[in-house]
Motif scaffolding. Structure first.
Motif, PDB file in Angstrom:
ATOM      1  N   ILE A 139       0.859  -1.179   0.000  1.00 54.01           N
ATOM      2  CA  ILE A 139       0.000   0.000   0.000  1.00 54.01           C
ATOM      3  C   ILE A 139       0.897   1.231   0.000  1.00 54.01           C
ATOM      4  O   ILE A 139       1.806   1.347   0.828  1.00 54.01           O
ATOM      5  N   ARG A 140       0.658   2.127  -0.931  1.00 55.26           N
ATOM      6  CA  ARG A 140       1.422   3.373  -0.983  1.00 55.26           C
ATOM      7  C   ARG A 140       0.517   4.532  -0.608  1.00 55.26           C
ATOM      8  O   ARG A 140      -0.561   4.715  -1.182  1.00 55.26           O
ATOM      9  N   HIS A 141       0.957   5.324   0.355  1.00 53.31           N
ATOM     10  CA  HIS A 141       0.276   6.555   0.729  1.00 53.31           C
ATOM     11  C   HIS A 141       1.124   7.733   0.251  1.00 53.31           C
ATOM     12  O   HIS A 141       2.202   7.997   0.810  1.00 53.31           O
TER      13      HIS A 141
ATOM     14  N   TRP B  41       1.703  -6.760   2.513  1.00 50.77           N
ATOM     15  CA  TRP B  41       3.037  -7.137   2.975  1.00 50.77           C
ATOM     16  C   TRP B  41       3.782  -5.911   3.489  1.00 50.77           C
ATOM     17  O   TRP B  41       4.465  -5.984   4.503  1.00 50.77           O
ATOM     18  N   PHE B  42       3.659  -4.822   2.754  1.00 49.98           N
ATOM     19  CA  PHE B  42       4.399  -3.611   3.079  1.00 49.98           C
ATOM     20  C   PHE B  42       3.509  -2.384   2.925  1.00 49.98           C
ATOM     21  O   PHE B  42       2.516  -2.409   2.197  1.00 49.98           O
ATOM     22  N   ILE B  43       3.893  -1.303   3.598  1.00 53.18           N
ATOM     23  CA  ILE B  43       3.250   0.000   3.439  1.00 53.18           C
ATOM     24  C   ILE B  43       4.356   1.018   3.180  1.00 53.18           C
ATOM     25  O   ILE B  43       5.402   0.995   3.833  1.00 53.18           O
ATOM     26  N   GLU B  44       4.128   1.909   2.223  1.00 50.68           N
ATOM     27  CA  GLU B  44       5.094   2.952   1.896  1.00 50.68           C
ATOM     28  C   GLU B  44       4.455   4.331   2.061  1.00 50.68           C
ATOM     29  O   GLU B  44       3.799   4.822   1.149  1.00 50.68           O
ATOM     30  N   PRO B  45       4.596   4.985   3.202  1.00 50.51           N
ATOM     31  CA  PRO B  45       4.250   6.404   3.286  1.00 50.51           C
ATOM     32  C   PRO B  45       5.313   7.211   2.535  1.00 50.51           C
ATOM     33  O   PRO B  45       6.507   7.091   2.817  1.00 50.51           O
ATOM     34  N   LYS B  46       4.871   8.006   1.574  1.00 50.16           N
ATOM     35  CA  LYS B  46       5.818   8.710   0.694  1.00 50.16           C
ATOM     36  C   LYS B  46       5.376  10.154   0.515  1.00 50.16           C
ATOM     37  O   LYS B  46       4.198  10.420   0.274  1.00 50.16           O
ATOM     38  N   GLY B  47       6.293  11.069   0.603  1.00 48.96           N
ATOM     39  CA  GLY B  47       5.971  12.472   0.480  1.00 48.96           C
ATOM     40  C   GLY B  47       5.767  12.916  -0.958  1.00 48.96           C
ATOM     41  O   GLY B  47       6.477  12.496  -1.875  1.00 48.96           O
TER      42      GLY B  47
ATOM     43  N   VAL C 272       9.299   5.986   3.652  1.00 49.24           N
ATOM     44  CA  VAL C 272       9.584   5.053   4.738  1.00 49.24           C
ATOM     45  C   VAL C 272       8.903   3.733   4.411  1.00 49.24           C
ATOM     46  O   VAL C 272       7.807   3.710   3.840  1.00 49.24           O
ATOM     47  N   LEU C 273       9.549   2.621   4.754  1.00 52.61           N
ATOM     48  CA  LEU C 273       8.987   1.295   4.512  1.00 52.61           C
ATOM     49  C   LEU C 273       8.539   0.677   5.830  1.00 52.61           C
ATOM     50  O   LEU C 273       9.300   0.585   6.781  1.00 52.61           O
ATOM     51  N   LEU C 274       7.281   0.225   5.861  1.00 54.33           N
ATOM     52  CA  LEU C 274       6.730  -0.505   6.996  1.00 54.33           C
ATOM     53  C   LEU C 274       6.461  -1.934   6.578  1.00 54.33           C
ATOM     54  O   LEU C 274       6.104  -2.204   5.421  1.00 54.33           O
ATOM     55  N   GLY C 275       6.631  -2.877   7.501  1.00 51.80           N
ATOM     56  CA  GLY C 275       6.380  -4.278   7.191  1.00 51.80           C
ATOM     57  C   GLY C 275       6.042  -5.082   8.402  1.00 51.80           C
ATOM     58  O   GLY C 275       6.067  -4.604   9.538  1.00 51.80           O
ATOM     59  N   ARG C 276       5.736  -6.376   8.146  1.00 53.98           N
ATOM     60  CA  ARG C 276       5.352  -7.298   9.205  1.00 53.98           C
ATOM     61  C   ARG C 276       6.135  -8.607   9.119  1.00 53.98           C
ATOM     62  O   ARG C 276       5.582  -9.684   9.259  1.00 53.98           O
ATOM     63  N   GLY C 277       7.412  -8.531   8.818  1.00 49.66           N
ATOM     64  CA  GLY C 277       8.241  -9.714   8.822  1.00 49.66           C
ATOM     65  C   GLY C 277       8.344 -10.468   7.519  1.00 49.66           C
ATOM     66  O   GLY C 277       8.974 -11.521   7.444  1.00 49.66           O
TER      67      GLY C 277
END
Length: 308
Positions: A219-221, A245-251, A298-303
């Motif tokens: 998911i990209r924000h 799997w991953f989240i990308e908050p991006k400016g 920034v990259l967020l994840g859950r393993g």
């Protein structure tokens, strides 16, 4: 695409292919070849920036006109009829030729190692993300199957307004990005400016579908100061619905066509993106895995395994 649209793209450095496809090497391919600097996708997922072919099979077609989009938004159609769609083998072969032609200009530049140039002419990754909405191309599944058959990994970036396409694909991309750039329907209408009446509902259907898809999901924000940079709890609810799997908050970056709609004040600092990401991680139950300040992401994840 019509002749006017084609001329605009070609003037901006795109190569156009067939009736609806475009190719353009990205900023990071150039930086990688000439300066050894790589894209955040290489940092996060192991994709080699200089071996990535960036393209779209729907250059003139989209279901949204997002405020933050820095591409030319001359979209006039929200669908590509099957009878007007180019064959996927043709799209693949011609995109590869166009990419090689675009890359050819780097040869001879003393900053570009010859071995890197040769590798760039034989891409190992296809980023189906250039502009428009790729899921409007009716042979997208077949196109990805061809890419994979040639040993290429694939990224698809979609705005999530065609859940029925994702649900019916026999061949999914190696990694599927869904852009979620608003925390609720009201802001979605203001930020993403949908060209279809039920865009938010369709995006929700896509998020509900994601956990069942057998591929890596992101998911990209894309976040703009003064517009959608907050609401972490609401974003977390959407992210947990998707189980990505991953989240990308991006400016948001103030470049290209977006400069006609936004201002420099709408571009958040990396510190703002970091703070948003940390709050979102807490609400959604993700961990902060990595970041790239130059890209304000920034990259967020859950393993899950990061390397593609």
């Amino acid at each position: 695409m019509d002749d006017r649209f084609r001329r605009i793209l070609e003037k901006q450095g795109y190569a156009t292919v067939g009736r609806h496809t475009a190719v353009k090497h990205c900023h990071w391919l150039r930086k990688s070849l000439l300066h050894g600097e790589v894209c955040y996708k290489q940092t996060f997922y192991g994709i080699e920036s200089h071996r990535c072919m960036q393209m779209t099979p729907a250059a003139a077609h989209c279901t949204q006109k997002c405020l933050f989009c820095w591409r030319y938004q001359g979209f006039t159609e929200t669908a590509i009829p099957v009878q007007e769609a180019d064959d996927p083998e043709y799209v693949f072969e011609e995109c590869l030729k166009a990419h090689q032609q675009l890359v050819s200009g780097f040869r001879g530049d003393e900053r570009c190692p010859d071995d890197a140039w040769r590798e760039a002419r034989q891409p190992k990754h296809v980023a189906c993300s250039l502009m428009g909405e790729p899921t409007l191309y009716p042979y997208l599944s077949e196109f990805f199957e061809i890419c994979h058959r040639h040993g290429m990994s694939t990224f698809l970036v979609t705005n999530g307004t065609k859940p029925e396409v994702l649900a019916s694909m026999d061949t999914l991309p190696s990694q599927l990005y869904v852009s979620v750039c608003a925390p609720n329907g009201e802001l979605y209408r203001k930020v993403c400016c949908p060209l279809i009446p039920d865009g938010w509902h369709r995006l929700m259907e896509t998020l509900e579908l994601l956990p069942s898809l057998d591929t890596r999901t992101v998911i990209r924000h894309t976040l703009m100061d003064g517009w959608n940079l907050s609401h972490e709890r609401q974003y977390a609810e959407l992210d947990n619905l998707a189980e990505a799997w991953f989240i990308e908050p991006k400016g948001y970056v103030h470049v290209g066509e977006a400069r006609t709609r936004m201002t420099m004040d709408n571009m958040p600092s990396h510190e703002q993106i970091q703070a948003f990401a940390e709050r979102l991680a807490q609400h959604a139950g993700y961990d902060v895995l990595a970041e790239r300040e130059v890209s304000r992401v920034v990259l967020l994840g859950r393993g899950k395994e990061r390397t593609l």
